[in-house]
Design a protein around this motif. Structure first.
Motif, PDB file in Angstrom:
ATOM      1  N   LEU A 159      15.022  15.907 -24.820  1.00 35.54           N
ATOM      2  CA  LEU A 159      14.000  16.533 -25.860  1.00 35.54           C
ATOM      3  C   LEU A 159      13.215  15.176 -26.635  1.00 35.54           C
ATOM      4  N   GLU A 160      11.937  15.338 -26.078  1.00 32.78           N
ATOM      5  CA  GLU A 160      10.932  13.952 -26.518  1.00 32.78           C
ATOM      6  C   GLU A 160      10.797  13.992 -27.905  1.00 32.78           C
ATOM      7  N   GLY A 161      11.028  12.856 -28.743  1.00 37.42           N
ATOM      8  CA  GLY A 161      10.737  12.894 -30.173  1.00 37.42           C
ATOM      9  C   GLY A 161      11.808  13.568 -30.913  1.00 37.42           C
ATOM     10  N   VAL A 162      12.894  13.947 -30.451  1.00 31.67           N
ATOM     11  CA  VAL A 162      14.045  14.655 -31.285  1.00 31.67           C
ATOM     12  C   VAL A 162      15.340  13.734 -31.853  1.00 31.67           C
ATOM     13  N   SER A 163      15.360  13.598 -32.816  1.00 36.33           N
ATOM     14  CA  SER A 163      16.327  12.298 -33.350  1.00 36.33           C
ATOM     15  C   SER A 163      17.643  13.282 -33.531  1.00 36.33           C
ATOM     16  N   PRO A 164      18.849  12.829 -33.099  1.00 38.33           N
ATOM     17  CA  PRO A 164      20.035  13.657 -33.359  1.00 38.33           C
ATOM     18  C   PRO A 164      20.558  13.640 -35.018  1.00 38.33           C
ATOM     19  N   ARG A 165      20.114  12.627 -35.742  1.00 38.78           N
ATOM     20  CA  ARG A 165      20.616  12.550 -36.872  1.00 38.78           C
ATOM     21  C   ARG A 165      19.724  13.398 -37.719  1.00 38.78           C
ATOM     22  N   ARG A 166      18.577  13.912 -37.379  1.00 41.27           N
ATOM     23  CA  ARG A 166      17.571  15.133 -37.983  1.00 41.27           C
ATOM     24  C   ARG A 166      17.682  16.368 -37.151  1.00 41.27           C
ATOM     25  N   THR A 167      18.903  16.483 -36.600  1.00 44.29           N
ATOM     26  CA  THR A 167      19.148  17.898 -35.902  1.00 44.29           C
ATOM     27  C   THR A 167      20.275  18.716 -36.485  1.00 44.29           C
ATOM     28  N   VAL A 168      20.373  19.755 -36.515  1.00 50.60           N
ATOM     29  CA  VAL A 168      21.440  20.689 -36.914  1.00 50.60           C
ATOM     30  C   VAL A 168      21.606  21.874 -35.782  1.00 50.60           C
ATOM     31  N   VAL A 169      22.978  21.775 -35.416  1.00 42.26           N
ATOM     32  CA  VAL A 169      23.411  22.781 -34.555  1.00 42.26           C
ATOM     33  C   VAL A 169      23.871  23.995 -35.117  1.00 42.26           C
ATOM     34  N   ILE A 170      23.547  25.262 -35.059  1.00 41.17           N
ATOM     35  CA  ILE A 170      23.896  26.426 -35.481  1.00 41.17           C
ATOM     36  C   ILE A 170      24.797  27.290 -34.254  1.00 41.17           C
ATOM     37  N   GLY A 171      25.966  27.325 -34.437  1.00 41.45           N
ATOM     38  CA  GLY A 171      26.768  28.297 -33.617  1.00 41.45           C
ATOM     39  C   GLY A 171      28.000  28.680 -34.109  1.00 41.45           C
ATOM     40  N   ASP A 172      28.793  29.593 -33.289  1.00 36.49           N
ATOM     41  CA  ASP A 172      29.743  30.242 -33.908  1.00 36.49           C
ATOM     42  C   ASP A 172      31.342  29.875 -33.574  1.00 36.49           C
ATOM     43  N   ALA A 173      31.213  28.464 -33.023  1.00 36.48           N
ATOM     44  CA  ALA A 173      32.698  28.261 -32.301  1.00 36.48           C
ATOM     45  C   ALA A 173      32.935  26.505 -32.963  1.00 36.48           C
ATOM     46  N   VAL A 174      33.988  26.178 -33.153  1.00 37.77           N
ATOM     47  CA  VAL A 174      34.592  24.863 -33.570  1.00 37.77           C
ATOM     48  C   VAL A 174      33.786  23.960 -32.582  1.00 37.77           C
ATOM     49  N   ASP A 175      33.691  24.284 -31.295  1.00 38.51           N
ATOM     50  CA  ASP A 175      33.263  23.425 -30.414  1.00 38.51           C
ATOM     51  C   ASP A 175      31.780  23.061 -30.492  1.00 38.51           C
ATOM     52  N   ASP A 176      31.217  23.808 -31.317  1.00 32.65           N
ATOM     53  CA  ASP A 176      29.438  23.570 -31.463  1.00 32.65           C
ATOM     54  C   ASP A 176      29.625  22.469 -32.655  1.00 32.65           C
ATOM     55  N   ALA A 177      30.541  22.481 -33.345  1.00 33.11           N
ATOM     56  CA  ALA A 177      30.338  21.465 -34.476  1.00 33.11           C
ATOM     57  C   ALA A 177      31.069  20.068 -33.798  1.00 33.11           C
ATOM     58  N   ILE A 178      31.822  20.272 -32.911  1.00 36.02           N
ATOM     59  CA  ILE A 178      32.503  19.054 -32.155  1.00 36.02           C
ATOM     60  C   ILE A 178      31.312  18.487 -31.341  1.00 36.02           C
ATOM     61  N   ALA A 179      30.401  19.266 -30.571  1.00 35.76           N
ATOM     62  CA  ALA A 179      29.309  18.851 -29.777  1.00 35.76           C
ATOM     63  C   ALA A 179      28.279  18.053 -30.699  1.00 35.76           C
ATOM     64  N   ALA A 180      28.101  18.633 -31.785  1.00 36.01           N
ATOM     65  CA  ALA A 180      27.190  18.014 -32.738  1.00 36.01           C
ATOM     66  C   ALA A 180      27.640  16.725 -33.198  1.00 36.01           C
ATOM     67  N   ALA A 181      28.768  16.521 -33.512  1.00 33.36           N
ATOM     68  CA  ALA A 181      29.251  15.142 -34.091  1.00 33.36           C
ATOM     69  C   ALA A 181      29.364  14.087 -32.906  1.00 33.36           C
ATOM     70  N   HIS A 182      29.365  14.786 -31.579  1.00 33.18           N
ATOM     71  CA  HIS A 182      29.387  13.944 -30.434  1.00 33.18           C
ATOM     72  C   HIS A 182      28.040  13.169 -30.327  1.00 33.18           C
ATOM     73  N   VAL A 183      27.009  13.799 -30.796  1.00 30.62           N
ATOM     74  CA  VAL A 183      25.651  13.281 -30.560  1.00 30.62           C
ATOM     75  C   VAL A 183      25.237  12.593 -32.135  1.00 30.62           C
ATOM     76  N   GLY A 184      26.041  12.810 -33.005  1.00 31.68           N
ATOM     77  CA  GLY A 184      25.481  12.319 -34.378  1.00 31.68           C
ATOM     78  C   GLY A 184      24.636  13.327 -35.129  1.00 31.68           C
ATOM     79  N   ALA A 185      24.560  14.447 -34.612  1.00 29.28           N
ATOM     80  CA  ALA A 185      24.051  15.589 -35.473  1.00 29.28           C
ATOM     81  C   ALA A 185      24.843  16.468 -36.256  1.00 29.28           C
ATOM     82  N   ARG A 186      24.265  17.222 -37.130  1.00 24.36           N
ATOM     83  CA  ARG A 186      25.322  17.968 -38.070  1.00 24.36           C
ATOM     84  C   ARG A 186      25.169  19.367 -37.480  1.00 24.36           C
ATOM     85  N   ALA A 187      26.324  20.182 -38.210  1.00 26.64           N
ATOM     86  CA  ALA A 187      26.280  21.704 -37.650  1.00 26.64           C
ATOM     87  C   ALA A 187      26.617  22.557 -38.894  1.00 26.64           C
TER      88      ALA A 187
END
Length: 223
Positions: A159-187
């Motif tokens: 994704l061009e121009g998208v910074s992980p630190r300014r990204t939030v992941v919205i999901g229904d599973a703990v794995d979504d939070a793990i994936a967000a943390a892996h890239v430096g995003a929030r969840a």
């Protein structure tokens, strides 16, 4: 150049159990698959209590042992066959169209990353009439059953121009939070899908009961 107009510039949405209200189909497919291999059916509450990834670990919690590779292949194929039969009866989660539209119209970007197979996911999302709300719609490429972390890394990297630190992941599973943390995003995690509230709380991120609350929390994370 990175967009700095909004503190939270980008949302990554999960699909199954988040944007798509399919938990009833998931439980039905799970129990139909279990019946094929002689396992007892499971309730929604028990499913949410035990579910985890990688998915063979979920089956280990049910069976008392890890399935063999042959058993896993049978169980996985059976689940997806039964789920495909049930998915057309599922609708979008309440308020999805309005939330996606409002986020896009506010000048913010959003994408969809799912562990549902990519070739199946894209026409399904298109069929619900929301594909145009996303800058990228991406499903799993490769074998099923694993974690989303590596997929999230590739997804954001594309994704061009998208910074992980300014990204939030919205999901229904703990794995979504793990994936967000892996890239430096929030969840932010939503209780309407695969996990119980108690399970979701172990991720240490905000847990909400509606997607409207999830979007509000995403904005609050950057305030």
């Amino acid at each position: 150049m990175e967009n700095t107009g909004n503190p939270v510039a980008h949302l990554v949405w999960d699909w199954n159990g988040t944007l798509l209200d399919d938990i009833t189909a998931v439980i039905g497919a799970t129990n139909a698959a279990f019946e094929e291999i002689g396992l007892a059916p499971i309730t929604l509450e028990r499913y949410r209590e035990l579910y985890c990834v990688p998915v063979p670990r979920f089956y280990e919690r049910l069976m008392g042992r890890l399935p063999t590779e042959a058993e896993w292949q049978v169980m996985d194929a059976a689940f997806h066959r039964h789920y495909t039969d049930r998915r057309p009866g599922c609708g979008l989660t309440e308020g999805v169209e309005q939330l996606l539209g409002a986020w896009q119209e506010a000048g913010r970007s959003q994408s969809l990353l799912s562990m549902y197979g990519h070739d199946d996911l894209v026409p399904v999302v298109r069929g619900y009439g929301i594909e145009s709300r996303f800058v990228r719609v991406e499903g799993r490429r490769g074998p099923s059953g694993g974690s989303k972390a590596a997929h999230m890394e590739r997804h954001l990297g594309a994704l061009e121009g998208v910074s992980p630190r300014r990204t939030v992941v919205i999901g229904d599973a703990v794995d979504d939070a793990i994936a967000a943390a892996h890239v430096g995003a929030r969840a932010v995690l939503y209780t309407g899908g695969s996990h119980s509230r108690a399970s979701l709380r172990t991720a240490g991120v905000p847990v909400v009961d509606t997607l409207a609350e999830a979007v509000a929390e995403a904005l609050a994370l950057a305030s």
